[in-house]
Design a protein around this motif. Structure first.
Motif, PDB file in Angstrom:
ATOM      1  N   VAL A 113      88.758  38.808 108.315  1.00  0.00           N
ATOM      2  CA  VAL A 113      87.476  39.103 107.687  1.00  0.00           C
ATOM      3  C   VAL A 113      87.426  38.354 106.367  1.00  0.00           C
ATOM      4  O   VAL A 113      88.309  38.483 105.534  1.00  0.00           O
ATOM      5  CB  VAL A 113      87.302  40.618 107.442  1.00  0.00           C
ATOM      6  N   ALA A 114      86.412  37.550 106.172  1.00  0.00           N
ATOM      7  CA  ALA A 114      86.273  36.766 104.935  1.00  0.00           C
ATOM      8  C   ALA A 114      84.880  36.981 104.387  1.00  0.00           C
ATOM      9  O   ALA A 114      83.913  37.020 105.132  1.00  0.00           O
ATOM     10  CB  ALA A 114      86.505  35.282 105.209  1.00  0.00           C
ATOM     11  N   SER A 115      84.808  37.153 103.118  1.00  0.00           N
ATOM     12  CA  SER A 115      83.513  37.377 102.492  1.00  0.00           C
ATOM     13  C   SER A 115      83.298  36.336 101.417  1.00  0.00           C
ATOM     14  O   SER A 115      84.217  36.015 100.662  1.00  0.00           O
ATOM     15  CB  SER A 115      83.454  38.779 101.881  1.00  0.00           C
ATOM     16  N   GLY A 116      82.115  35.791 101.346  1.00  0.00           N
ATOM     17  CA  GLY A 116      81.795  34.791 100.343  1.00  0.00           C
ATOM     18  C   GLY A 116      80.478  35.112  99.681  1.00  0.00           C
ATOM     19  O   GLY A 116      79.684  35.912 100.171  1.00  0.00           O
ATOM     20  N   VAL A 117      80.247  34.492  98.542  1.00  0.00           N
ATOM     21  CA  VAL A 117      79.024  34.730  97.774  1.00  0.00           C
ATOM     22  C   VAL A 117      78.243  33.426  97.706  1.00  0.00           C
ATOM     23  O   VAL A 117      78.795  32.386  97.331  1.00  0.00           O
ATOM     24  CB  VAL A 117      79.350  35.229  96.359  1.00  0.00           C
ATOM     25  N   THR A 118      76.964  33.488  98.054  1.00  0.00           N
ATOM     26  CA  THR A 118      76.127  32.291  98.095  1.00  0.00           C
ATOM     27  C   THR A 118      74.868  32.522  97.277  1.00  0.00           C
ATOM     28  O   THR A 118      74.246  33.593  97.359  1.00  0.00           O
ATOM     29  CB  THR A 118      75.720  31.959  99.551  1.00  0.00           C
ATOM     30  N   GLU A 119      74.471  31.503  96.484  1.00  0.00           N
ATOM     31  CA  GLU A 119      73.205  31.600  95.757  1.00  0.00           C
ATOM     32  C   GLU A 119      72.074  31.190  96.702  1.00  0.00           C
ATOM     33  O   GLU A 119      72.182  30.211  97.436  1.00  0.00           O
ATOM     34  CB  GLU A 119      73.213  30.705  94.532  1.00  0.00           C
ATOM     35  N   LEU A 120      70.991  31.959  96.669  1.00  0.00           N
ATOM     36  CA  LEU A 120      69.858  31.718  97.560  1.00  0.00           C
ATOM     37  C   LEU A 120      68.805  30.843  96.891  1.00  0.00           C
ATOM     38  O   LEU A 120      68.529  30.995  95.695  1.00  0.00           O
ATOM     39  CB  LEU A 120      69.217  33.054  97.968  1.00  0.00           C
ATOM     40  N   ASP A 121      68.206  29.960  97.686  1.00  0.00           N
ATOM     41  CA  ASP A 121      67.036  29.231  97.213  1.00  0.00           C
ATOM     42  C   ASP A 121      65.801  30.091  97.493  1.00  0.00           C
ATOM     43  O   ASP A 121      65.906  31.227  97.965  1.00  0.00           O
ATOM     44  CB  ASP A 121      66.940  27.866  97.886  1.00  0.00           C
ATOM     45  N   ASP A 122      64.613  29.552  97.210  1.00  0.00           N
ATOM     46  CA  ASP A 122      63.387  30.346  97.352  1.00  0.00           C
ATOM     47  C   ASP A 122      63.195  30.849  98.779  1.00  0.00           C
ATOM     48  O   ASP A 122      62.860  32.017  98.989  1.00  0.00           O
ATOM     49  CB  ASP A 122      62.173  29.509  96.923  1.00  0.00           C
ATOM     50  N   GLN A 123      63.421  29.986  99.756  1.00  0.00           N
ATOM     51  CA  GLN A 123      63.240  30.388 101.141  1.00  0.00           C
ATOM     52  C   GLN A 123      64.297  31.413 101.542  1.00  0.00           C
ATOM     53  O   GLN A 123      64.015  32.378 102.258  1.00  0.00           O
ATOM     54  CB  GLN A 123      63.314  29.163 102.071  1.00  0.00           C
ATOM     55  N   GLY A 124      65.516  31.202 101.064  1.00  0.00           N
ATOM     56  CA  GLY A 124      66.579  32.143 101.371  1.00  0.00           C
ATOM     57  C   GLY A 124      66.305  33.525 100.782  1.00  0.00           C
ATOM     58  O   GLY A 124      66.636  34.549 101.393  1.00  0.00           O
ATOM     59  N   ARG A 125      65.681  33.564  99.608  1.00  0.00           N
ATOM     60  CA  ARG A 125      65.348  34.845  98.990  1.00  0.00           C
ATOM     61  C   ARG A 125      64.328  35.604  99.818  1.00  0.00           C
ATOM     62  O   ARG A 125      64.419  36.830  99.971  1.00  0.00           O
ATOM     63  CB  ARG A 125      64.816  34.633  97.567  1.00  0.00           C
ATOM     64  N   VAL A 126      63.351  34.880 100.374  1.00  0.00           N
ATOM     65  CA  VAL A 126      62.338  35.533 101.231  1.00  0.00           C
ATOM     66  C   VAL A 126      63.037  36.183 102.418  1.00  0.00           C
ATOM     67  O   VAL A 126      62.770  37.342 102.769  1.00  0.00           O
ATOM     68  CB  VAL A 126      61.284  34.509 101.704  1.00  0.00           C
ATOM     69  N   GLY A 127      63.955  35.444 103.045  1.00  0.00           N
ATOM     70  CA  GLY A 127      64.654  35.980 104.203  1.00  0.00           C
ATOM     71  C   GLY A 127      65.529  37.170 103.856  1.00  0.00           C
ATOM     72  O   GLY A 127      65.557  38.167 104.589  1.00  0.00           O
ATOM     73  N   GLU A 128      66.244  37.105 102.728  1.00  0.00           N
ATOM     74  CA  GLU A 128      67.130  38.205 102.338  1.00  0.00           C
ATOM     75  C   GLU A 128      66.345  39.455 101.971  1.00  0.00           C
ATOM     76  O   GLU A 128      66.706  40.573 102.365  1.00  0.00           O
ATOM     77  CB  GLU A 128      68.019  37.768 101.157  1.00  0.00           C
ATOM     78  N   ILE A 129      65.241  39.283 101.235  1.00  0.00           N
ATOM     79  CA  ILE A 129      64.431  40.450 100.870  1.00  0.00           C
ATOM     80  C   ILE A 129      63.748  41.027 102.104  1.00  0.00           C
ATOM     81  O   ILE A 129      63.601  42.249 102.239  1.00  0.00           O
ATOM     82  CB  ILE A 129      63.426  40.072  99.764  1.00  0.00           C
ATOM     83  N   ALA A 130      63.372  40.162 103.048  1.00  0.00           N
ATOM     84  CA  ALA A 130      62.815  40.652 104.317  1.00  0.00           C
ATOM     85  C   ALA A 130      63.853  41.485 105.063  1.00  0.00           C
ATOM     86  O   ALA A 130      63.531  42.537 105.646  1.00  0.00           O
ATOM     87  CB  ALA A 130      62.357  39.472 105.173  1.00  0.00           C
ATOM     88  N   ARG A 131      65.118  41.020 105.050  1.00  0.00           N
ATOM     89  CA  ARG A 131      66.183  41.799 105.692  1.00  0.00           C
ATOM     90  C   ARG A 131      66.362  43.147 105.019  1.00  0.00           C
ATOM     91  O   ARG A 131      66.537  44.183 105.665  1.00  0.00           O
ATOM     92  CB  ARG A 131      67.510  41.023 105.630  1.00  0.00           C
ATOM     93  N   MET A 132      66.291  43.155 103.678  1.00  0.00           N
ATOM     94  CA  MET A 132      66.451  44.398 102.942  1.00  0.00           C
ATOM     95  C   MET A 132      65.306  45.359 103.218  1.00  0.00           C
ATOM     96  O   MET A 132      65.479  46.582 103.224  1.00  0.00           O
ATOM     97  CB  MET A 132      66.546  44.101 101.433  1.00  0.00           C
ATOM     98  N   LEU A 133      64.112  44.789 103.479  1.00  0.00           N
ATOM     99  CA  LEU A 133      62.937  45.634 103.753  1.00  0.00           C
ATOM    100  C   LEU A 133      62.968  46.209 105.161  1.00  0.00           C
ATOM    101  O   LEU A 133      62.718  47.411 105.369  1.00  0.00           O
ATOM    102  CB  LEU A 133      61.655  44.814 103.563  1.00  0.00           C
ATOM    103  N   ALA A 134      63.253  45.356 106.145  1.00  0.00           N
ATOM    104  CA  ALA A 134      63.086  45.774 107.535  1.00  0.00           C
ATOM    105  C   ALA A 134      64.353  45.677 108.366  1.00  0.00           C
ATOM    106  O   ALA A 134      64.355  46.098 109.530  1.00  0.00           O
ATOM    107  CB  ALA A 134      61.993  44.914 108.193  1.00  0.00           C
TER     108      ALA A 134
END
Length: 574
Positions: A532-553
């Motif tokens: 199991v490996a975990s990493g941290v990635t900075e999101l661009d504008d499009q990536g933020r839309v997708g991540e917030i959409a995941r958090m919403l739904a």
């Protein structure tokens, strides 16, 4: 914000489920999101290690020898002196901290490449960063924590009065302890004086010298063995210097033979050199033995004197010393003798000394009372201001009718005061409470607020205190717990407002908070069934839309969720 420090970068390797990650942070609002169990908390764990928290071998990633965490802080010139006084070293405006924890539990910390203790890390980073963890809501219900927050808000003015109070408080307790000692020992005063006088008289008569006893024993051994020493030295002198078979004669003969072949073989020349060196050493020893024999003579009177001196010192130590070596005990007794005059003066003063000290204590009590009153007045003024400002903040956090109070509960300064009323923090207790509306009764924090309300109250306090206690970086670990809907949007708005003055790092599950970020990082976990490996990635504008959409739904590809996510992101620009 240019006069504040901020965290530029944090790197993590082999911590928990995180294999290797690096976060390049900015000044504003930095948000970390991700699925539950992805490792968001591990990022804060790394920071806690860098702030001096206790290490734990269980944090080391399975199968690895050690974990490594490092952080780089940007330090303004105004903080250089403070950081360097605490053991940090600023290089080109940056402070680099690192911490390693081995799988066997051993830990190592460094500040700008210099090894330091974990406690030194805590001291160095204290002016730089504040972590508001999930346990903060339980800590704030404690009176001691509430006083700490109020004093922090009150700033330098209160800090100065508290320092003045502490100086008088320390002096008062010192005199009180001295007076108590005089009173306790007054009944045995005469015997103590007699004992100290006898000690000083016998010390003066003996007049011991530092490390004298060891030197006496060495000289006694020598004088008591003069004949044995003479026989040994004379025999050695003869063995070296005998004309027919002495060592010097033999070595001289060997030397002549070897010199006859000098220069014909390097190996033999080397042997000849060794023999010549031995000859000269033996010759020097022969001359030294001659001088030693000439100086060696019995001195019965000196030996008797030394034995008497040894016996006198031994008897003195047996009476006045303890179980250590004689020279160590003499050094300890020397200190007692040095202080004896002052101690005898204290004891000899008797009742006059006690009366004078009681008067001194009364004067100090008056000064202590005045300092406590001044400290109390400063706290009362700060508490009223804090209540007004926090009430305003929580109103903006969807608690429009709630009133926050910080009350200073103090003793009756005009009435009789007990010794226990004076503490190292003054004579005040702080009580923070809320009213659900103006006519409602006051209810203590923790009893009259839900978890979500407590989170918002704590955030409001941090926002208000930040103005007077300018720490460079504020970290909030799920400060939005128990918050949702409109209140969550307001939490995000206040965090964004705070980030205009200081760096803010937030770990959150709420899309309404994440939408306000200046930089958004997602912690993602991959699993192949074994590793199991975990990493941290900075999101661009499009990536933020997708991540917030995941958090919403729960679905990052849902069109309706993406539309809602875009609406939330647009709030930041309104």
């Amino acid at each position: 914000m240019s006069d504040r420090s901020y965290l530029e970068e944090i790197s993590i390797r082999n911590l928990g489920i995180i294999d290797s990650s690096s976060l390049e942070l900015s000044k504003g609002l930095n948000v970390l999101t991700g699925e539950t169990g992805a490792g968001k908390t591990m990022v804060l764990t790394a920071l806690s290690l860098l702030l001096g928290s206790k290490s734990d071998s269980a944090l080391v990633r399975h199968g690895c020898e050690r974990l490594v965490a490092s952080a780089t802080f940007s330090i303004p010139a105004s903080l250089n002196t403070i950081i360097e006084e605490r053991g940090g070293f600023i290089e080109e405006g940056s402070l680099v901290l690192s911490r390693t924890v081995n799988s066997d539990g051993k830990s190592k910390a460094a500040a700008s490449g210099t090894t330091v203790t974990a406690s030194a890390l805590a001291e160095i980073t204290e002016p730089l960063i504040v972590i508001h963890g999930q346990s903060a809501n339980t800590q704030i219900v404690k009176s001691s924590k509430q006083r700490e927050l109020l004093d922090l808000f009150a700033g330098p003015s209160l800090s100065e009065k508290l320092n003045q109070y502490l100086l008088v408080y320390a002096e008062y307790n010192q005199v009180k302890a001295k007076l108590k000692s005089l009173l306790v020992h007054s009944s045995e005063r005469d015997s103590q004086i007699a004992s100290l006088e006898a000690l000083t008289q016998q010390w003066s008569a003996l007049k011991p010298v530092r490390d004298e006893f060891a030197a006496i024993e060495e000289e006694i051994r020598r004088l008591a063995s003069v004949e044995d020493l003479r026989i040994a030295a004379a025999g050695a002198f003869a063995a070296l210097g005998d004309e027919d078979a002495g060592a010097l004669t033999v070595l001289g003969t060997v030397r002549k033979f070897l010199e006859g072949a000098k220069g014909k073989d390097a190996a033999l020349d080397e042997i000849a050199s060794s023999v010549a060196e031995s000859f000269f050493l033996a010759d020097d020893a022969h001359g030294t033995l001659a001088s030693y024999l000439a100086s060696l003579e019995a001195d019965p009177k000196r030996l008797d004197f030394l034995n008497e001196r040894k016996a006198a010192i031994t008897a003195f130590i047996k009476k006045w010393g303890s179980t250590g070596s004689v020279d160590e005990e003499l050094a300890a007794i020397a200190i007692r003798v040095k202080n004896a005059k002052e101690t005898i003066a204290d004891l000899s003063g008797g009742q006059e000394r006690i009366t004078a000290m009681e008067e001194e204590l009364k004067v100090l009590k008056t000064k202590l009372l005045a300092s406590a009153k001044a400290l109390n007045a400063e706290r009362v003024q700060a508490a009223e201001k804090l209540g007004t400002l926090v009430t305003k903040e929580i109103s903006a956090l969807s608690m429009p009718h709630t009133i926050f109070h910080a009350d200073v509960i103090s003793v009756d300064f005009d009435g009789p005061l007990k010794e226990s009323d004076f503490t190292p923090t003054g004579c005040d207790e702080i009580s923070m409470s809320i009213q659900g509306h103006r006519d409602a009764p006051k209810v203590a924090l923790g009893k009259g607020a839900s978890g979500g309300e407590m989170s918002r109250i704590m955030l409001a306090l941090e926002v208000v205190i930040a103005a007077s206690a300018p720490v460079g970086t504020y970290i909030f670990d799920e400060v939005d717990a128990g918050v949702g809907g409109k209140a969550a949007i307001e939490v995000g708005r206040r965090l964004h407002a705070l980030s205009q003055h200081a760096q803010v790092i937030v770990v959150t599950h709420l899309p309404q908070v994440a939408a306000w970020a200046d930089r958004h990082f997602v912690v993602a976990k991959d699993s192949d069934g074994q590793i199991v490996a975990s990493g941290v990635t900075e999101l661009d504008d499009q990536g933020r839309v997708g991540e917030i959409a995941r958090m919403l739904a729960g679905l990052d590809e849902s069109l309706s969720a993406q539309e809602h996510a875009s609406e939330l992101l647009a709030l930041r620009n309104q």
